[in-house]
Every structure is written in C-alpha cells, then in structure tokens.
Design a protein around this motif. Structure first.
Motif, PDB file in Angstrom:
ATOM      1  N   LEU A  55     -26.387  -4.797 -12.274  1.00  0.00           N
ATOM      2  CA  LEU A  55     -25.135  -4.053 -12.458  1.00  0.00           C
ATOM      3  C   LEU A  55     -23.931  -4.918 -12.094  1.00  0.00           C
ATOM      4  N   ASN A  56     -24.064  -5.709 -11.041  1.00  0.00           N
ATOM      5  CA  ASN A  56     -22.972  -6.610 -10.650  1.00  0.00           C
ATOM      6  C   ASN A  56     -22.719  -7.669 -11.720  1.00  0.00           C
ATOM      7  N   LYS A  57     -23.786  -8.153 -12.347  1.00  0.00           N
ATOM      8  CA  LYS A  57     -23.634  -9.120 -13.438  1.00  0.00           C
ATOM      9  C   LYS A  57     -22.909  -8.488 -14.624  1.00  0.00           C
ATOM     10  N   ILE A  58     -23.251  -7.232 -14.899  1.00  0.00           N
ATOM     11  CA  ILE A  58     -22.586  -6.523 -15.998  1.00  0.00           C
ATOM     12  C   ILE A  58     -21.100  -6.360 -15.697  1.00  0.00           C
ATOM     13  N   LEU A  59     -20.776  -6.037 -14.443  1.00  0.00           N
ATOM     14  CA  LEU A  59     -19.370  -5.912 -14.044  1.00  0.00           C
ATOM     15  C   LEU A  59     -18.602  -7.205 -14.309  1.00  0.00           C
ATOM     16  N   LEU A  60     -19.186  -8.324 -13.922  1.00  0.00           N
ATOM     17  CA  LEU A  60     -18.535  -9.623 -14.130  1.00  0.00           C
ATOM     18  C   LEU A  60     -18.335  -9.895 -15.617  1.00  0.00           C
ATOM     19  N   SER A  61     -19.330  -9.536 -16.415  1.00  0.00           N
ATOM     20  CA  SER A  61     -19.237  -9.744 -17.860  1.00  0.00           C
ATOM     21  C   SER A  61     -18.126  -8.889 -18.466  1.00  0.00           C
ATOM     22  N   LEU A  62     -18.017  -7.645 -18.009  1.00  0.00           N
ATOM     23  CA  LEU A  62     -16.981  -6.750 -18.524  1.00  0.00           C
ATOM     24  C   LEU A  62     -15.585  -7.209 -18.099  1.00  0.00           C
ATOM     25  N   GLU A  63     -15.468  -7.665 -16.866  1.00  0.00           N
ATOM     26  CA  GLU A  63     -14.179  -8.173 -16.386  1.00  0.00           C
ATOM     27  C   GLU A  63     -13.752  -9.410 -17.178  1.00  0.00           C
ATOM     28  N   LYS A  64     -14.714 -10.274 -17.459  1.00  0.00           N
ATOM     29  CA  LYS A  64     -14.428 -11.461 -18.266  1.00  0.00           C
ATOM     30  C   LYS A  64     -13.988 -11.064 -19.673  1.00  0.00           C
ATOM     31  N   GLY A  65     -14.684 -10.096 -20.249  1.00  0.00           N
ATOM     32  CA  GLY A  65     -14.329  -9.634 -21.585  1.00  0.00           C
ATOM     33  C   GLY A  65     -12.921  -9.076 -21.641  1.00  0.00           C
ATOM     34  N   ARG A  67     -10.407  -9.883 -19.580  1.00  0.00           N
ATOM     35  CA  ARG A  67      -9.454 -10.991 -19.405  1.00  0.00           C
ATOM     36  C   ARG A  67      -9.250 -11.751 -20.708  1.00  0.00           C
ATOM     37  N   GLU A  68     -10.320 -11.910 -21.465  1.00  0.00           N
ATOM     38  CA  GLU A  68     -10.248 -12.714 -22.684  1.00  0.00           C
ATOM     39  C   GLU A  68      -9.668 -11.954 -23.872  1.00  0.00           C
ATOM     40  N   THR A  69      -9.848 -10.634 -23.892  1.00  0.00           N
ATOM     41  CA  THR A  69      -9.437  -9.859 -25.072  1.00  0.00           C
ATOM     42  C   THR A  69      -8.342  -8.835 -24.796  1.00  0.00           C
ATOM     43  N   GLY A  70      -8.255  -8.370 -23.552  1.00  0.00           N
ATOM     44  CA  GLY A  70      -7.294  -7.322 -23.228  1.00  0.00           C
ATOM     45  C   GLY A  70      -7.704  -5.945 -23.729  1.00  0.00           C
ATOM     46  N   LYS A  71      -8.920  -5.806 -24.234  1.00  0.00           N
ATOM     47  CA  LYS A  71      -9.384  -4.519 -24.767  1.00  0.00           C
ATOM     48  C   LYS A  71      -9.746  -3.570 -23.628  1.00  0.00           C
ATOM     49  N   LEU A  72      -9.201  -2.357 -23.695  1.00  0.00           N
ATOM     50  CA  LEU A  72      -9.439  -1.381 -22.633  1.00  0.00           C
ATOM     51  C   LEU A  72     -10.878  -0.874 -22.603  1.00  0.00           C
TER      52      LEU A  72
END
Length: 308
Positions: A55-65, A67-72
């Motif tokens: 779950l923590n890995k998923i959080l990091l992936s979503l945060e990165k996404g 930052r890179e796209t700005g998609k809510l």
C-alpha cells in the motif's frame, strides 16, 4: 498431410491451460494498479487488500503520477489508499482540497462520506453521501439509497435497524422466507445489497447490528432466488455479525450442504484465497489460450483446400 495437420492442431488446442473464472468486481487505480479483485457470486466476503508495504508503494506511485501529470484522479486514489490504511482524517483533508480544486466530483463526495462514517461522524457522512447520489444516482448499481438508510438508522438508533426501513421490505418470520417481488426485482435488490455489504464488511468487523440484519436479508433473497448454498453462507455471516433471532436457525436448517472430503475442502480454500499474482497469471493464460485458438483458426482457413 491431413493426419499430421490434425495431430498438430489437436495438440495445440488441448494443450491450452485450464483456468477458473474470476468475474467479480475489480478496481483499477489511475497508475494502473489493481487494488482488489473480488470473486464471482453474491456472498459478501469483502475486499482482500494488499499488505502495508505494498500500500505504501502504491501511495508513492500515485504521488509521483500526480506530480508528473497534475491529474486529480491520482490524488483521489491516494485518498482511497489512506482510508484503507485507517488514516481517515488525513483522507478527509485531502478530499477537501480536491473538492476546492474541482467541486462536485462524485469520487470526492462518496469517499469523504465513507471516511466521515468510519470516524463516527454520521451526520457529515450523510450530507456527503446524499451529495454523491445527486451527482451520480446510478453509481454502485444505484445502491447508495441503502447507504443513506444505514446512516439514518445509525443516527436514530436501534428502532430503525430493521428490513423495512433499511431496504424497504422484509421476508416474514416463518420458516421459509417470503416475498411478493418477482425474480427480476429481487435480482436488482440482491446486486445492490451485495455491493453495499461487500464494501462494508471490508471495514466493519463483527459484531454489528446493521450488517447482521442486512446479511440476513441478503441470505433471504439468495434463498428465494434458489441459490441455497449462497443463502446458507450468508446466513452464517449474519450469525457471526450478531443476528440472533430464532428464525435464523430455522432458515439455516433449510439447506444441508453436500459432504466433501478434506482434499476437496483444501482445494476450495486454496481457490478462495489465492493471491492477485496467481489471478494475473490466469489472465495471461486466458490470453494465450485465445491466441492459440485464433492461430489454429487461421491455419485451418489458409490451408483449407490442401487439408480438405
């Protein structure tokens, strides 16, 4: 030539791996992660979420996404992970920011309502869930009216924890469940009730009066739809959640499951609790199987004159 061709063809067709169907609900996050996969059927065992590390890995992936796209959508999915982790207040604050940036998103209203309910603020939860229904009344198979009734029952106390208030009907107190609704209407209600319960038991553990009542109701619908094995399993869950009226024992006795040996029990248990990785492997096997079949069809078509 024909003999050789058909030997190869049948070898290809019958070497395709066998696999079980998993046709339950699947939730894909914005980063492509499959958060959960449910099994086919109408016994609400709840979602099987991954472990804390994943779950923590998923959080990091979503945060990165984000930052890179700005998609809510990335932030909205992050809020869902926070809810799964039990970080309800953090999720609420995140959804408030999303609401400010883009008002009237269904996912915001629905998820923030759930988070408020999980911290015990049922009044605020009701306000947000009612807003979610106004935004998208058909979401979750049009079942959120049940969620609204649950919240009202929680706010007003035990007198509203009954089938009539929660789902608009009951099934009598005799040995056999009864209903004036036809199978089509019962099927719709069954799907809606299953969805609400499958979400709820993922977070609400026994005992719980409302969940117990709704499980009993779902068991009654399954019995009326001649799904007696599913009805029995759901009745057992109702008992586990605290439903203790005598009629439950009478209805539990209506169906005797077939006797299976310990080998079958072990196989059923392994299938029921197999991991997501195995499910993805089965999906790959399915794709390979389809490819084999298509390839064989092409061969038959191309060489049909020589073969036949």
């Amino acid at each position: 030539m024909r003999k050789y061709f058909f030997s190869v063809l049948f070898g290809v067709l019958f070497s395709v791996p066998a696999f079980g169907c998993l046709n339950g609900e699947t939730l894909h996050l914005e980063d492509g992660t499959i958060l959960y996969e449910d099994y086919e059927g109408y016994v609400p065992y709840g979602h099987s979420f991954t472990n804390t590390e994943e779950l923590n890995k998923i959080l990091l992936s979503l945060e990165k996404g984000y930052r890179e796209t700005g998609k809510l959508n990335y932030l909205s999915d992050k809020g869902l992970i926070l809810i799964i982790q039990g970080k309800y207040k953090e999720a609420i604050e995140l959804y408030k920011k999303i609401e400010k940036a883009e008002p009237n998103r269904y996912s915001t209203a629905s998820n923030i309502g759930t988070a408020y309910e999980l911290i015990g603020n049922n009044a605020e939860a009701l306000r947000w869930i009612e807003k979610a229904v106004k935004i998208n009344p058909n979401s979750h198979y049009g079942s959120e009216w049940i969620h609204i009734n649950i919240l009202k029952a929680k706010m007003k106390g035990g007198k509203l924890i009954n089938s009539r208030f929660l789902i608009g009907m009951d099934f009598g107190n005799e040995k056999f469940p009864e209903s004036e609704r036809d199978d089509e209407k019962l099927f719709v209600l069954r799907k809606q009730l299953y969805y609400q319960l499958n979400e709820r038991v993922s977070f609400v553990k026994p005992e719980d009066k409302i969940v117990a009542q709704l499980l009993f109701d779902l068991g009654n619908i399954s019995y009326l739809m001649r799904e007696k094995e599913e009805a029995t399993e759901t009745y057992k869950m109702a008992k586990e959640y605290g439903f203790n009226k005598p009629v439950l024992e009478e209805r539990l006795a209506l169906y005797t499951p077939p006797v299976i040996d310990h080998v079958q029990k072990k196989a059923i248990k392994e299938i029921k609790f197999q991991t997501k990785a195995i499910r993805r492997t089965e999906l790959i096997s399915f794709c390979i199987a389809i490819a084999y079949l298509l390839f064989s069809g092409v061969i038959v078509f191309v060489f049909r004159k020589k073969i036949f």
